[in-house]
Design a protein around this motif. Structure first.
Motif, mmCIF file in Angstrom:
data_model
loop_
_atom_site.group_PDB
_atom_site.id
_atom_site.type_symbol
_atom_site.label_atom_id
_atom_site.label_comp_id
_atom_site.label_asym_id
_atom_site.label_seq_id
_atom_site.Cartn_x
_atom_site.Cartn_y
_atom_site.Cartn_z
ATOM 1 N N ALA A 149 0.832 -1.203 0.000
ATOM 2 C CA ALA A 149 0.000 0.000 0.000
ATOM 3 C C ALA A 149 0.869 1.256 0.000
ATOM 4 O O ALA A 149 0.591 2.218 -0.722
ATOM 5 N N LEU A 150 1.918 1.239 0.793
ATOM 6 C CA LEU A 150 2.833 2.383 0.852
ATOM 7 C C LEU A 150 3.574 2.550 -0.471
ATOM 8 O O LEU A 150 3.696 3.665 -0.989
ATOM 9 N N LEU A 151 4.044 1.464 -1.032
ATOM 10 C CA LEU A 151 4.741 1.502 -2.314
ATOM 11 C C LEU A 151 3.838 2.077 -3.406
ATOM 12 O O LEU A 151 4.254 2.923 -4.197
ATOM 13 N N PHE A 152 2.579 1.653 -3.415
ATOM 14 C CA PHE A 152 1.645 2.064 -4.457
ATOM 15 C C PHE A 152 1.095 3.474 -4.249
ATOM 16 O O PHE A 152 0.401 3.994 -5.110
ATOM 17 N N SER A 153 1.439 4.099 -3.126
ATOM 18 C CA SER A 153 1.060 5.504 -2.936
ATOM 19 C C SER A 153 1.962 6.415 -3.768
ATOM 20 O O SER A 153 1.626 7.572 -4.002
ATOM 21 N N TYR A 154 3.118 5.891 -4.179
ATOM 22 C CA TYR A 154 4.122 6.659 -4.915
ATOM 23 C C TYR A 154 4.606 7.872 -4.113
ATOM 24 O O TYR A 154 5.075 8.851 -4.676
ATOM 25 N N ALA A 155 4.491 7.787 -2.793
ATOM 26 C CA ALA A 155 4.927 8.862 -1.900
ATOM 27 C C ALA A 155 6.387 8.617 -1.525
ATOM 28 O O ALA A 155 6.688 7.837 -0.614
ATOM 29 N N ARG A 156 7.280 9.284 -2.214
ATOM 30 C CA ARG A 156 8.713 9.059 -2.007
ATOM 31 C C ARG A 156 9.144 9.392 -0.583
ATOM 32 O O ARG A 156 9.984 8.702 -0.009
ATOM 33 N N SER A 157 8.573 10.439 0.000
ATOM 34 C CA SER A 157 8.941 10.802 1.371
ATOM 35 C C SER A 157 8.575 9.684 2.342
ATOM 36 O O SER A 157 9.318 9.420 3.294
ATOM 37 N N ALA A 158 7.458 9.031 2.113
ATOM 38 C CA ALA A 158 7.059 7.912 2.964
ATOM 39 C C ALA A 158 7.989 6.713 2.749
ATOM 40 O O ALA A 158 8.286 5.981 3.689
ATOM 41 N N TRP A 159 8.462 6.512 1.528
ATOM 42 C CA TRP A 159 9.417 5.434 1.269
ATOM 43 C C TRP A 159 10.702 5.657 2.063
ATOM 44 O O TRP A 159 11.214 4.746 2.689
ATOM 45 N N VAL A 160 11.197 6.893 2.015
ATOM 46 C CA VAL A 160 12.421 7.220 2.751
ATOM 47 C C VAL A 160 12.168 7.064 4.253
ATOM 48 O O VAL A 160 13.013 6.543 4.989
ATOM 49 N N GLY A 161 10.995 7.493 4.704
ATOM 50 C CA GLY A 161 10.632 7.337 6.113
ATOM 51 C C GLY A 161 10.597 5.882 6.537
ATOM 52 O O GLY A 161 11.042 5.527 7.639
ATOM 53 N N LEU A 162 10.088 5.020 5.680
ATOM 54 C CA LEU A 162 10.056 3.592 5.988
ATOM 55 C C LEU A 162 11.467 3.030 6.092
ATOM 56 O O LEU A 162 11.790 2.313 7.038
ATOM 57 N N PHE A 163 12.306 3.377 5.141
ATOM 58 C CA PHE A 163 13.697 2.907 5.137
ATOM 59 C C PHE A 163 14.391 3.321 6.435
ATOM 60 O O PHE A 163 14.970 2.495 7.143
ATOM 61 N N GLY A 164 14.297 4.611 6.751
ATOM 62 C CA GLY A 164 14.930 5.115 7.976
ATOM 63 C C GLY A 164 14.289 4.562 9.235
ATOM 64 O O GLY A 164 14.989 4.251 10.210
ATOM 65 N N GLY A 165 12.979 4.436 9.235
ATOM 66 C CA GLY A 165 12.275 3.926 10.416
ATOM 67 C C GLY A 165 12.629 2.481 10.718
ATOM 68 O O GLY A 165 12.820 2.119 11.890
ATOM 69 N N ILE A 166 12.710 1.656 9.695
ATOM 70 C CA ILE A 166 13.084 0.257 9.905
ATOM 71 C C ILE A 166 14.501 0.167 10.458
ATOM 72 O O ILE A 166 14.765 -0.591 11.396
ATOM 73 N N LEU A 167 15.398 0.967 9.902
ATOM 74 C CA LEU A 167 16.777 0.944 10.395
ATOM 75 C C LEU A 167 16.849 1.417 11.843
ATOM 76 O O LEU A 167 17.546 0.808 12.665
ATOM 77 N N LEU A 168 16.127 2.468 12.174
ATOM 78 C CA LEU A 168 16.142 2.971 13.547
ATOM 79 C C LEU A 168 15.541 1.957 14.519
ATOM 80 O O LEU A 168 16.138 1.674 15.570
ATOM 81 N N LEU A 169 14.387 1.414 14.178
ATOM 82 C CA LEU A 169 13.758 0.419 15.061
ATOM 83 C C LEU A 169 14.664 -0.788 15.275
ATOM 84 O O LEU A 169 14.828 -1.251 16.408
ATOM 85 N N SER A 170 15.236 -1.304 14.200
ATOM 86 C CA SER A 170 16.090 -2.481 14.326
ATOM 87 C C SER A 170 17.370 -2.160 15.099
ATOM 88 O O SER A 170 17.843 -2.976 15.890
ATOM 89 N N PHE A 171 17.916 -0.964 14.920
ATOM 90 C CA PHE A 171 19.111 -0.558 15.655
ATOM 91 C C PHE A 171 18.820 -0.477 17.154
ATOM 92 O O PHE A 171 19.616 -0.914 17.982
ATOM 93 N N LEU A 172 17.663 0.091 17.489
ATOM 94 C CA LEU A 172 17.300 0.210 18.902
ATOM 95 C C LEU A 172 17.019 -1.144 19.543
ATOM 96 O O LEU A 172 17.227 -1.323 20.749
ATOM 97 N N LYS A 173 16.556 -2.091 18.757
ATOM 98 C CA LYS A 173 16.193 -3.405 19.297
ATOM 99 C C LYS A 173 17.400 -4.315 19.422
ATOM 100 O O LYS A 173 17.574 -4.981 20.430
#
Length: 185
Positions: free
Chosen positions: A105-129
């Motif tokens: 759903a996020l990919l198909f929104s074509y919202a590039r800012s949300a894509w970058v947010g997902l990339f960074g968010g996954i890295l941050l969450l995994s780093f903290l865990k």
């Protein structure tokens, strides 16, 4: 009340899942049945908006719920709290299905800012865990990005190129530069 919070959270998860399914349907059909109009096309596919007026709002909403639920599921799966093995496998299965649907759903929104947010968010969450989880997440993200770019349709490739294009993001970079200087003062 903890029970009320859990009910509200699972209601959010379920309603977002349904909105994501609707967005995926929009991507392929090209029609916003809620508003009764055609959606902007990206090649042979369409910009998903869910029940929102704009694709960036939709993408941002999906991103926030996706990251919140990912943190919740990561805590259930990797947390220190003991969970029965059968229940754990249910959580793992459910979180994979949930993540895949919301990711599409996020990919198909074509919202590039949300894509970058997902990339960074996954890295941050995994780093903290967990540092090992961070390395695995980084590799999975790189492979996934490469796979989407390689096998995705031309519209996705075009939007992905624009994420890293200095030429296309010149105005944004200027705004960021000015904002940083204002903060420094």
């Amino acid at each position: 009340d903890e029970k009320l919070v859990k009910q509200a959270f699972f209601t959010l998860l379920l309603s977002t899942f349904l909105v994501a399914i609707y967005g995926i349907i929009q991507h392929y059909v090209g029609m916003d049945y809620w508003r009764g109009h055609k959606l902007p096309s990206y090649g042979k596919y369409y910009e998903a908006r869910g029940f929102f007026n704009f694709h960036l709002t939709y993408g941002g909403f999906i991103l926030v719920v996706l990251m919140t639920s990912m943190g919740f599921f990561m805590e259930l799966i990797f947390g220190k709290k003991e969970v029965k093995k059968g229940v754990l496998w249910f959580y793992i299965f459910f979180s994979i299905v949930y993540f895949v649907v919301l990711f599409l759903a996020l990919l198909f929104s074509y919202a590039r800012s949300a894509w970058v947010g997902l990339f960074g968010g996954i890295l941050l969450l995994s780093f903290l865990k967990n540092k090992k989880l961070f390395v695995i997440s980084f590799i999975v993200l790189l492979v996934s990005t490469f796979a989407i770019y390689s096998f995705g349709d031309s519209a996705l490739r075009y939007r992905m190129k624009r994420v890293v294009s200095l030429q296309k993001n010149r105005d944004r970079l200027s705004i960021y530069y000015v904002a940083i200087n204002i903060i420094k003062e």
